[in-house]
Enzyme design. Structure first.
Site, mmCIF file in Angstrom:
data_model
loop_
_atom_site.group_PDB
_atom_site.id
_atom_site.type_symbol
_atom_site.label_atom_id
_atom_site.label_comp_id
_atom_site.label_asym_id
_atom_site.label_seq_id
_atom_site.Cartn_x
_atom_site.Cartn_y
_atom_site.Cartn_z
ATOM 1 C CD GLU A 315 -1.915 2.259 1.691
ATOM 2 O OE1 GLU A 315 -1.509 3.167 0.907
ATOM 3 O OE2 GLU A 315 -2.129 2.436 2.882
ATOM 4 C CB CYS A 350 -1.262 6.909 1.893
ATOM 5 S SG CYS A 350 -2.413 5.991 2.930
#
Length: 568
Positions: A315, A350
């Site tokens: 990720e 993120c």
């Protein structure tokens, strides 16, 4: 240990003015206009007071745990000193074990003890599914306790300065996740299925099977939520993880492991390795680790993918876009959400809004002026703006200058260093910043990469488009390399359908309340378009990342009238 009842312990250290230190303490004590709850409970499992970190001459030492034993400070030759992110004149907030390659032997031995079939699976040691349901119940209840919640909130704020609301929200999401997997819900993750065979006595069964020894490399920006959700997912499915947290924030997970042990988790189930990146890579390559889950930069993700021959779930970077559609509704709300998406936690998410495509109708409604006003309200006093831990000030401002060389580009707001701060020079300190770049200029080959280069900072690119330029917006989205979160801010069903049908981001919000940020426990959060993509938070994410499919075909009965056929 008994936790201090005062917010910050006085320091007798020289260096830095008394007024500066007093001002910092005052700022930290009045977050969101409220005095932080004092920590006065006797937390038997805790080994530190988060309020004292950086305020005493002997920093807390963050230990490793391996094979069920916490390693004493004397067992590791070197240590990393973590500076106080809010005051360069303060003591370090902690020292962290800087494990070397030569000190990895205990970790290799610990991982070698675990077979490929894991600590438990649907056939072996099945009582451990129930054990982890109970551990989750206890840990979820603990993180829901106001005193323990505040303990971890202040621990997060000490190493990753963010507003009290943002930090406490991280703790609450983690608690909700643990509560979700209390009771029978851990074993439900391993639910199998069966299909009838070709004849009497044959049946095929599909199982979710663990990998055995695994590694987790977690980032700094969510020092509790991300590592806990991935760690617990690995444990639920029967794996033995070694956790390597970001050095700057490692004490948060050290304390959470103490809490898990207090909730009944066997100390042998998780190893905690504090080290620098190359050392972690050496362990991954020299031990029987069968899967590495990595959350962090795309550069390191690609490197790990190469050296592990693809045995990774990642990720990584998210250059996350938001598109404001043609229907203008509730400008104040959308402007507020856009400010939150871009600048909460200093943009160090993120999922932070990296680029915003604004329909001309929103420009005419005064949207750009409203986001400018909202950004100006952010302040060091309540940590709605603060230090950037991955870029220096010059790194960020140099990127701004690079974009300003594009014809028609200009600073919409920000673009300056924060005034009157004591943030260490190794970190960044900039105002919330937006650079406007004309859409057609952005799409030119010589400009595009600079416009979609992620800066993990309070920074975004803004552009606008007309009614007949939506295809150019979609072209910009198509050319991006990472597809984590996105927002389609529109209630226009035709507009929504066109954008959603032609984009791929793994976590996409649609509607007038659409946002890019938000990684709660109630829906999948993760990228799409990459077979290595790792999700987080849900049963689907846990099964995808932390287990593989195994099929067992039972074939038990030979017919009584069987005769040997001719060979084929």
């Amino acid at each position: 240990m008994t936790l201090a009842t005062s917010l910050l312990v006085s320091s007798s250290r020289g260096g830095g003015s008394t007024s500066t230190r007093r001002s910092m303490r005052s700022s930290l004590a009045k977050l969101n206009g409220n005095t932080i709850r004092m920590l006065s409970t006797n937390l038997s499992w805790a080994t530190l007071d988060p309020n004292s970190l950086g305020e005493v001459a002997t920093p807390h030492y963050v230990q490793n745990i391996v094979g069920g034993s916490w390693q004493p400070e004397s067992s590791i030759q070197s240590k990393i000193s973590v500076p106080h992110p809010m005051n360069k004149d303060s003591f370090p907030i902690c020292h962290v074990a800087d494990t070397s390659v030569d000190e990895l032997a205990p970790f290799r031995e610990s991982l070698k003890k675990v077979t490929k079939s894991g600590l438990h699976n649907p056939i072996k040691n099945v009582e451990r599914y129930l054990m982890y349901g109970e551990i989750s119940r206890k840990a979820g209840a603990a993180l829901s306790d106001p005193e323990i919640q505040e303990f971890f909130t202040q621990a997060i704020m000490k190493c990753v300065p963010k507003s009290h609301q943002q930090a406490s929200g991280e703790v609450k999401v983690t608690a909700a996740f643990l509560n979700n997997f209390a009771g029978d819900n851990v074993r439900f993750l391993a639910r199998s299925f069966g299909n009838p065979g070709d004849y009497y006595g044959q049946q095929s069964n599909g199982y979710r099977w663990p990998f055995g020894p695994v590694a987790i490399i977690s980032p700094f920006n969510f020092p509790l939520e991300i590592p806990v959700l991935q760690l617990m997912g690995a444990l639920y499915m029967g794996n033995k993880p070694v956790l390597k947290p970001a050095e700057k924030v490692a004490f948060v997970m050290e304390q959470f492991l103490h809490l898990l042990h207090d909730c009944g988790m066997p100390k042998e189930d998780v190893d905690l390795l504090n080290c620098q990146g190359p050392v972690a890579e050496e362990l991954i390559l020299s031990s029987p680790i069968r899967l590495t889950q990595f959350t962090g930069s795309s550069k390191i993700a690609e490197h790990l993918s190469r050296v592990t021959a693809g045995k990774v779930k990642i990720e990584d970077a998210g250059f996350d876009w938001k598109i404001l559609g043609p229907d203008v509704l509730d400008v104040d709300y959308v402007a507020w959400q856009s400010d939150q998406d871009a600048y909460a936690t200093q943009g160090q998410k993120c999922s932070a809004q990296s680029i915003m495509f604004v329909h001309d109708n929103w420009k005419e409604a005064g949207f750009l002026e409203k986001i400018t006003t909202n950004a100006a309200k952010r302040s060091l006093d309540d940590l709605t703006i603060g230090p950037v831990l991955t870029h220096t000030t010059s790194d960020i401002l140099d990127h701004v200058e690079k974009l300003l060389k594009i014809p028609g580009a200009y600073v919409l707001f920000g673009g300056k260093e924060l005034a009157s701060h004591d943030i260490p020079d190794v970190y960044g300190a900039v105002e919330p910043t937006a650079v406007f770049v004309p859409l057609k200029e952005m799409l030119k080959d010589e400009n595009y990469e600079a416009c979609v280069s992620e800066k993990f900072a309070p920074f975004q690119v803004v552009t606008s488009y007309s009614e007949d330029e939506l295809d150019l917006v979609l072209e910009a989205c198509e050319r991006m390399s990472h597809h984590l979160t996105a927002a389609v801010v529109s209630n226009d069903q035709s507009f929504q359908a066109k954008v959603l049908a032609n984009t791929v981001n793994g976590t996409t919000y649609a509607g007038i309340r659409a946002r890019t940020t938000g990684a709660p426990q109630n829906h999948w959060f993760g990228p799409a378009g990459d077979p290595r993509g790792a999700g987080i938070g849900t049963s689907e994410a846990i099964k995808l990342v932390w287990s593989c499919h195994r099929e067992i075909i039972h074939d038990n009965i030979i017919p009584s009238n069987w005769t040997q056929p001719k060979a084929t």
